[in-house]
Design an enzyme around this catalytic site. Structure first.
Site, short mmCIF file in Angstrom:
data_model
loop_
_atom_site.label_atom_id
_atom_site.label_comp_id
_atom_site.label_asym_id
_atom_site.label_seq_id
_atom_site.Cartn_x
_atom_site.Cartn_y
_atom_site.Cartn_z
N GLY A 203 -10.15 -3.33 3.81
CA GLY A 203 -9.10 -3.33 4.84
C GLY A 203 -9.09 -2.04 5.64
O GLY A 203 -10.09 -1.32 5.72
N ASP A 204 -7.94 -1.76 6.23
CA ASP A 204 -7.82 -0.58 7.11
C ASP A 204 -7.60 0.72 6.33
O ASP A 204 -7.88 1.80 6.84
CB ASP A 204 -6.63 -0.77 8.06
CG ASP A 204 -5.32 -0.93 7.28
OD1 ASP A 204 -5.29 -1.76 6.34
OD2 ASP A 204 -4.34 -0.22 7.58
N GLY B 290 -0.01 -2.70 6.19
CA GLY B 290 0.14 -3.96 6.90
C GLY B 290 -1.13 -4.78 6.84
O GLY B 290 -2.00 -4.53 6.00
N ARG C 40 -14.08 -7.51 0.43
CA ARG C 40 -13.32 -7.28 1.67
C ARG C 40 -12.76 -5.85 1.67
O ARG C 40 -12.22 -5.38 0.69
CB ARG C 40 -12.18 -8.29 1.77
CG ARG C 40 -11.26 -8.11 2.99
CD ARG C 40 -10.04 -7.27 2.68
NE ARG C 40 -9.05 -7.26 3.75
CZ ARG C 40 -7.98 -6.45 3.75
NH1 ARG C 40 -7.76 -5.63 2.75
NH2 ARG C 40 -7.13 -6.50 4.74
N GLY D 291 -4.43 -5.48 7.37
CA GLY D 291 -5.49 -4.54 7.68
C GLY D 291 -6.42 -4.93 8.80
O GLY D 291 -6.87 -4.08 9.58
N THR E 175 0.84 -1.20 0.00
CA THR E 175 0.00 0.00 0.00
C THR E 175 0.87 1.25 0.00
O THR E 175 2.00 1.21 0.48
CB THR E 175 -0.84 -0.07 1.30
OG1 THR E 175 -1.81 -1.08 1.12
CG2 THR E 175 -1.49 1.23 1.68
N1 ASP Z 1 -3.28 -2.50 4.80
C1 ASP Z 1 -3.69 -2.97 3.50
C2 ASP Z 1 -4.94 -3.79 3.66
O1 ASP Z 1 -5.04 -4.54 4.61
C3 ASP Z 1 -2.66 -3.79 2.82
C4 ASP Z 1 -1.31 -3.15 2.66
O2 ASP Z 1 -0.87 -2.39 3.53
O3 ASP Z 1 -0.65 -3.41 1.62
O4 ASP Z 1 -5.77 -3.73 2.80
#
Ligand code: ASP
Length: 338
Positions: A234-235, A256, A232, A258, A204
């Site tokens: 994520g964060d 990270g 889905r 998420g 990300t």
């Molecule tokens: N944090 C992101 C997610 O969980 C993934 C990433 O950081 O690459 O969607």
């Protein structure tokens, strides 16, 4: 003020403000930092060319964002500029380089928060928006909502005059191979009745900025996690988890696993610690290296307080990151020991 003045104007300005020179003009305190994901990034597996390509793109993005601030642009503009560069590069899991869902599609998430006003905007699960951070900024500025998802977000984008791309724009061979590898891991795990391997790399992108007016902002953009279920989220688009900014404390963008960053409300937790007196480094370090580690959540953050202090901790082998601090010093890092 112009560098060169001639004739009467120059004479007048000399007479009127004889003491004002460039050396006396205080430089505005601006600072900028970006990340391009955390995870298992080992020197042994990285080719010289690939490493150079990452360093070059990180340098380009951090320099461009910082220049916006030097030119008097605001922190949200700086974030947009840098994130657009990272989104348009296939190197990172955002925009062009987005990972694939288990269904073989690309579903992108992004968010932004303005630390001066606590205004925020986010989009989740968009499939035809080339630069999701732009749409998140538009949700913040042009709608009465904070988060729009899926078809509703795409319809809003059309209303706002966004150009869309065909979903095939997001196809890259290396992300498709990563999906196939993840599927294979799942099949092997099912055959041996064990847990499939957890994703060990996240890429990300995100940015945090402090502009000349003392305003913080944070933004994050992602394709999510490889082989995620379609739908889905994520964060990254969740304010308080993957992104947070408040002039009273700090600005954070995360990368990270998420699900952990949502449940541990990582970005907000870090800023609350700063609000209660912790230094930027202590707040971010405690959450990433103690709380998340104990929880089992892998990843990292970039963070900045209202004085422009920067902390970029991660609990993985490496994190693509770059910053330009209040003294104008450029730093670019990939591995844990630099
Ligand atoms: N944090 C992101 C997610 O969980 C993934 C990433 O950081 O690459 O969607």
């Amino acid at each position: 003020m112009k560098l060169l003045q001639t004739g009467r104007a120059a004479l007048l300005s000399t007479l009127l403000v004889p003491a004002l020179t460039f050396a006396d003009t205080p430089a505005p305190t601006v600072a900028f930092a970006i990340h391009g994901g955390a995870g298992t990034i080992s020197r042994a597996e990285m080719s010289t060319e690939r490493e150079a390509a990452f360093r070059e793109k990180l340098t380009e993005a951090v320099t461009a964002g910082h220049q916006v601030l030097v030119d008097g642009g605001d922190s949200v503009d700086a974030i947009r500029t840098a994130i657009n560069i990272l989104e348009d590069s296939p190197l990172f899991n955002a925009g062009k380089g987005a990972v694939f869902t288990a269904a073989g599609t690309n579903e992108l998430d992004a968010s932004v928060m303005d630390g001066a006003t606590r205004n925020a905007g986010a989009v989740a699960g968009v499939k035809t928006i080339r630069n999701p951070i732009d749409l998140a900024i538009s949700v913040m500025n042009d709608s009465k909502h904070v988060m729009l998802s899926g078809d509703g977000a795409e319809a809003f984008a059309k209303e706002q005059g966004f150009e869309t791309v065909d979903p095939s724009y997001f196809y890259t061979e290396h992300r498709w191979e990563a999906l196939e590898k993840a599927r294979e891991g799942e099949r092997d795990a099912a055959a041996s009745a064990t847990e499939p391997p957890a994703q060990s790399f996240f890429s990300t992108v995100g940015a945090v900025a402090l502009d000349a007016n003392g305003n913080l902002a944070a933004g994050t953009s992602t394709g999510g996690m490889t082989n995620k279920r379609w739908g889905r989220i994520g964060d990254s688009p969740v304010i308080g988890a993957g992104t947070f900014a408040d002039n009273a404390s700090c600005a954070v963008s995360a990368t990270g696993h998420g699900e952990f960053f949502i449940r541990w409300v990582v970005a907000y937790d870090i800023c609350q610690r700063v609000a209660h007196g912790a230094t930027m480094a202590d707040a971010a370090g405690t959450v990433v290296n103690t709380i998340l580690v104990e929880a089992g959540g892998t990843g990292g953050v970039i963070s900045m307080d209202a004085k422009g202090n920067i902390a970029m901790p991660f609990n993985t082998e490496g994190m693509y990151r770059a910053s330009i601090n209040t003294s104008g010093e450029l730093y670019v890092g990939i591995y844990g020991d630099e």
